[in-house]
Design a protein around this motif. Structure first.
Motif, PDB file in Angstrom:
ATOM      1  N   LEU A 135       0.903  -1.294  -0.096  1.00 41.71           N
ATOM      2  CA  LEU A 135       0.086  -0.165  -0.058  1.00 41.71           C
ATOM      3  C   LEU A 135       0.817   1.401   0.131  1.00 41.71           C
ATOM      4  CD1 LEU A 135      -2.736  -1.071   2.675  1.00 41.71           C
ATOM      5  CD2 LEU A 135      -2.989  -1.324   0.187  1.00 41.71           C
ATOM      6  N   VAL A 136       2.232   1.171   0.072  1.00 38.21           N
ATOM      7  CA  VAL A 136       3.046   2.283   0.418  1.00 38.21           C
ATOM      8  C   VAL A 136       3.815   2.594  -1.036  1.00 38.21           C
ATOM      9  CG1 VAL A 136       2.858   2.265   2.828  1.00 38.21           C
ATOM     10  CG2 VAL A 136       4.858   1.244   1.389  1.00 38.21           C
ATOM     11  N   LEU A 137       3.653   1.589  -2.239  1.00 44.69           N
ATOM     12  CA  LEU A 137       4.675   1.699  -3.075  1.00 44.69           C
ATOM     13  C   LEU A 137       4.076   3.025  -4.006  1.00 44.69           C
ATOM     14  CD1 LEU A 137       5.394  -1.960  -4.108  1.00 44.69           C
ATOM     15  CD2 LEU A 137       7.015  -0.503  -3.123  1.00 44.69           C
ATOM     16  N   GLY A 138       4.894   3.708  -4.765  1.00 42.53           N
ATOM     17  CA  GLY A 138       4.639   4.577  -5.506  1.00 42.53           C
ATOM     18  C   GLY A 138       5.789   5.062  -6.540  1.00 42.53           C
ATOM     19  N   GLU A 139       5.599   6.039  -7.379  1.00 39.68           N
ATOM     20  CA  GLU A 139       6.465   6.498  -8.355  1.00 39.68           C
ATOM     21  C   GLU A 139       7.759   7.073  -7.361  1.00 39.68           C
ATOM     22  OE1 GLU A 139       6.433   6.007 -11.508  1.00 39.68           O
ATOM     23  OE2 GLU A 139       4.363   5.638 -12.016  1.00 39.68           O
ATOM     24  N   PRO A 140       8.888   7.041  -8.305  1.00 42.15           N
ATOM     25  CA  PRO A 140       9.270   6.238  -9.293  1.00 42.15           C
ATOM     26  C   PRO A 140       9.466   4.820  -9.499  1.00 42.15           C
ATOM     27  CG  PRO A 140      11.199   7.442  -8.706  1.00 42.15           C
ATOM     28  CD  PRO A 140      10.086   7.641  -7.630  1.00 42.15           C
TER      29      PRO A 140
ATOM     30  N   MET B  72      -3.028  -4.349  -9.919  1.00 43.72           N
ATOM     31  CA  MET B  72      -1.842  -4.077 -10.884  1.00 43.72           C
ATOM     32  C   MET B  72      -1.233  -2.678 -10.821  1.00 43.72           C
ATOM     33  SD  MET B  72      -0.983  -7.378 -11.713  1.00 43.72           S
ATOM     34  CE  MET B  72       0.151  -7.273 -12.894  1.00 43.72           C
ATOM     35  N   LEU B  73      -1.969  -1.788 -10.276  1.00 42.00           N
ATOM     36  CA  LEU B  73      -1.710  -0.421  -9.878  1.00 42.00           C
ATOM     37  C   LEU B  73      -1.049  -0.282  -8.683  1.00 42.00           C
ATOM     38  CD1 LEU B  73      -4.896   1.262 -11.544  1.00 42.00           C
ATOM     39  CD2 LEU B  73      -2.741   0.859 -12.725  1.00 42.00           C
ATOM     40  N   ARG B  74      -0.538  -1.154  -7.897  1.00 42.68           N
ATOM     41  CA  ARG B  74       0.053  -0.929  -6.481  1.00 42.68           C
ATOM     42  C   ARG B  74       1.166  -0.184  -6.883  1.00 42.68           C
ATOM     43  NH1 ARG B  74      -1.696  -6.619  -4.950  1.00 42.68           N
ATOM     44  NH2 ARG B  74      -3.874  -6.398  -4.004  1.00 42.68           N
ATOM     45  N   ALA B  75       2.084  -0.557  -7.844  1.00 41.91           N
ATOM     46  CA  ALA B  75       3.459  -0.269  -8.034  1.00 41.91           C
ATOM     47  C   ALA B  75       3.519   0.336  -9.501  1.00 41.91           C
ATOM     48  CB  ALA B  75       4.362  -1.216  -7.655  1.00 41.91           C
ATOM     49  N   PRO B  76       4.677   0.963  -9.802  1.00 40.09           N
ATOM     50  CA  PRO B  76       5.138   1.469 -11.144  1.00 40.09           C
ATOM     51  C   PRO B  76       5.264   0.294 -12.154  1.00 40.09           C
ATOM     52  CG  PRO B  76       6.134   2.886  -9.432  1.00 40.09           C
ATOM     53  CD  PRO B  76       5.828   1.653  -8.612  1.00 40.09           C
TER      54      PRO B  76
ATOM     55  N   TRP C   9      15.328   0.997  -4.896  1.00 37.70           N
ATOM     56  CA  TRP C   9      13.613   0.812  -5.143  1.00 37.70           C
ATOM     57  C   TRP C   9      13.237  -0.329  -4.173  1.00 37.70           C
ATOM     58  CZ3 TRP C   9      16.502   0.488 -10.144  1.00 37.70           C
ATOM     59  CH2 TRP C   9      16.156   1.700 -10.692  1.00 37.70           C
ATOM     60  N   ALA C  10      12.078  -0.213  -3.675  1.00 37.82           N
ATOM     61  CA  ALA C  10      11.394  -0.780  -2.688  1.00 37.82           C
ATOM     62  C   ALA C  10      10.724  -1.964  -3.694  1.00 37.82           C
ATOM     63  CB  ALA C  10      10.293  -0.128  -1.775  1.00 37.82           C
TER      64      ALA C  10
ATOM     65  N   GLY D  39       5.426 -15.746  -8.721  1.00 37.79           N
ATOM     66  CA  GLY D  39       5.086 -14.573  -8.205  1.00 37.79           C
ATOM     67  C   GLY D  39       4.919 -13.218  -8.939  1.00 37.79           C
ATOM     68  N   PHE D  40       4.214 -12.233  -8.372  1.00 37.14           N
ATOM     69  CA  PHE D  40       3.960 -11.084  -8.969  1.00 37.14           C
ATOM     70  C   PHE D  40       4.861  -9.999  -8.062  1.00 37.14           C
ATOM     71  CE2 PHE D  40      -0.152 -13.008 -10.136  1.00 37.14           C
ATOM     72  CZ  PHE D  40       0.073 -12.488 -11.644  1.00 37.14           C
ATOM     73  N   VAL D  41       6.154  -9.644  -8.747  1.00 35.01           N
ATOM     74  CA  VAL D  41       7.132  -8.777  -7.836  1.00 35.01           C
ATOM     75  C   VAL D  41       6.603  -7.351  -8.352  1.00 35.01           C
ATOM     76  CG1 VAL D  41       9.532  -8.107  -7.550  1.00 35.01           C
ATOM     77  CG2 VAL D  41       8.758 -10.583  -7.923  1.00 35.01           C
ATOM     78  N   HIS D  42       6.070  -6.493  -7.291  1.00 33.51           N
ATOM     79  CA  HIS D  42       5.909  -5.136  -7.314  1.00 33.51           C
ATOM     80  C   HIS D  42       7.223  -4.317  -6.987  1.00 33.51           C
ATOM     81  CE1 HIS D  42       1.916  -7.248  -7.346  1.00 33.51           C
ATOM     82  NE2 HIS D  42       1.368  -6.035  -7.585  1.00 33.51           N
ATOM     83  N   LEU D  43       7.626  -3.484  -7.796  1.00 32.64           N
ATOM     84  CA  LEU D  43       8.616  -2.568  -7.664  1.00 32.64           C
ATOM     85  C   LEU D  43       8.286  -1.084  -7.772  1.00 32.64           C
ATOM     86  CD1 LEU D  43      11.164  -4.391  -9.861  1.00 32.64           C
ATOM     87  CD2 LEU D  43      10.862  -4.564  -7.472  1.00 32.64           C
ATOM     88  N   GLY D  44       8.812  -0.246  -6.758  1.00 36.76           N
ATOM     89  CA  GLY D  44       8.687   1.169  -6.893  1.00 36.76           C
ATOM     90  C   GLY D  44       9.305   1.712  -5.930  1.00 36.76           C
TER      91      GLY D  44
END
Length: 208
Positions: A37-42, A106-110, A150-151, A179-184
């Motif tokens: 919930l805290v991932l964002g751009e960039p 799928m919008l949780r991270a860039p 990046w987180a 897995g789905f790896v979310h990066l941002g």
């Protein structure tokens, strides 16, 4: 692009079996996934992500089969994938809240990378070993991203195990989502969580 990692060594170049590094030890000792919930751009650019993926692929890989591949979701493609996932649940009559959450997933991270376990049937190498290699790749991708600023977080959730979602992702019959790896970029710190204790989990072999 400014490279964050040294180039890969030439084939057959001798490499040390140990690389002492205080920075690497600190990274491992303090490693933590970011809250989704805290991932964002960039997030990493396409060229930066390619570099991360090349580094992430340096994992144990019995017989050098490369039993994995990637599906990358960037930009507007993330929203499109979310809508497609939501539609799967909608036609099943799932609760509206679940449908809405799927649409935003799928919008949780860039950048979202689906790591696909794609074992090779060579008649010799156990599928389990190849699936473990895909899991190691997911973790290595997180480490490479963290070391680059990046987180990230490694998630699976329902879509990783859903047959219709697999069709949407064009998975072959022998493939699975590792897995789905979310990066941002983390927009807030994530508190440390409870960790498993070592005690009671170690058995030292003394013979039969």
């Amino acid at each position: 692009m400014t490279r964050r990692f040294p180039p890969p060594p030439p084939r057959d170049q001798p490499l040390s079996g140990a690389r002492p590094s205080a920075d690497a030890r600190a990274l491992l000792a303090l490693r933590k996934s970011a809250n989704k919930l805290v991932l964002g751009e960039p997030g990493p650019s396409p060229s930066e992500l390619d570099e991360l993926l090349r580094v992430a692929m340096r994992v144990p890989d019995h017989r050098k089969l490369g039993p994995w591949r990637f599906i990358v979701f960037e930009g507007e493609a993330r929203a499109g994938a979310g809508r497609a996932f939501a539609q799967i649940l909608r036609v099943r009559g799932a609760p509206s809240q679940q449908v809405e959450e799927a649409g935003k997933s799928m919008l949780r991270a860039p950048v979202v990378v689906a790591v696909i376990s794609s074992p090779v049937d060579d008649g010799r190498t156990p599928v389990w070993e190849q699936e473990l290699s895909a899991g190691a790749l997911c973790y290595n991708l997180l480490l490479a991203a963290n070391a680059s600023g990046w987180a990230g977080v490694w998630l699976s959730e329902w879509a990783a195990y859903d047959k219709d979602a697999g069709v949407l992702l064009d998975l072959k019959s022998h493939e699975r989502v590792a897995g789905f790896v979310h990066l941002g970029t983390a927009k807030a710190a994530t508190p440390e969580r409870v960790r498993a204790e070592l005690e009671g989990r170690v058995q030292r072999w003394t013979g039969a």
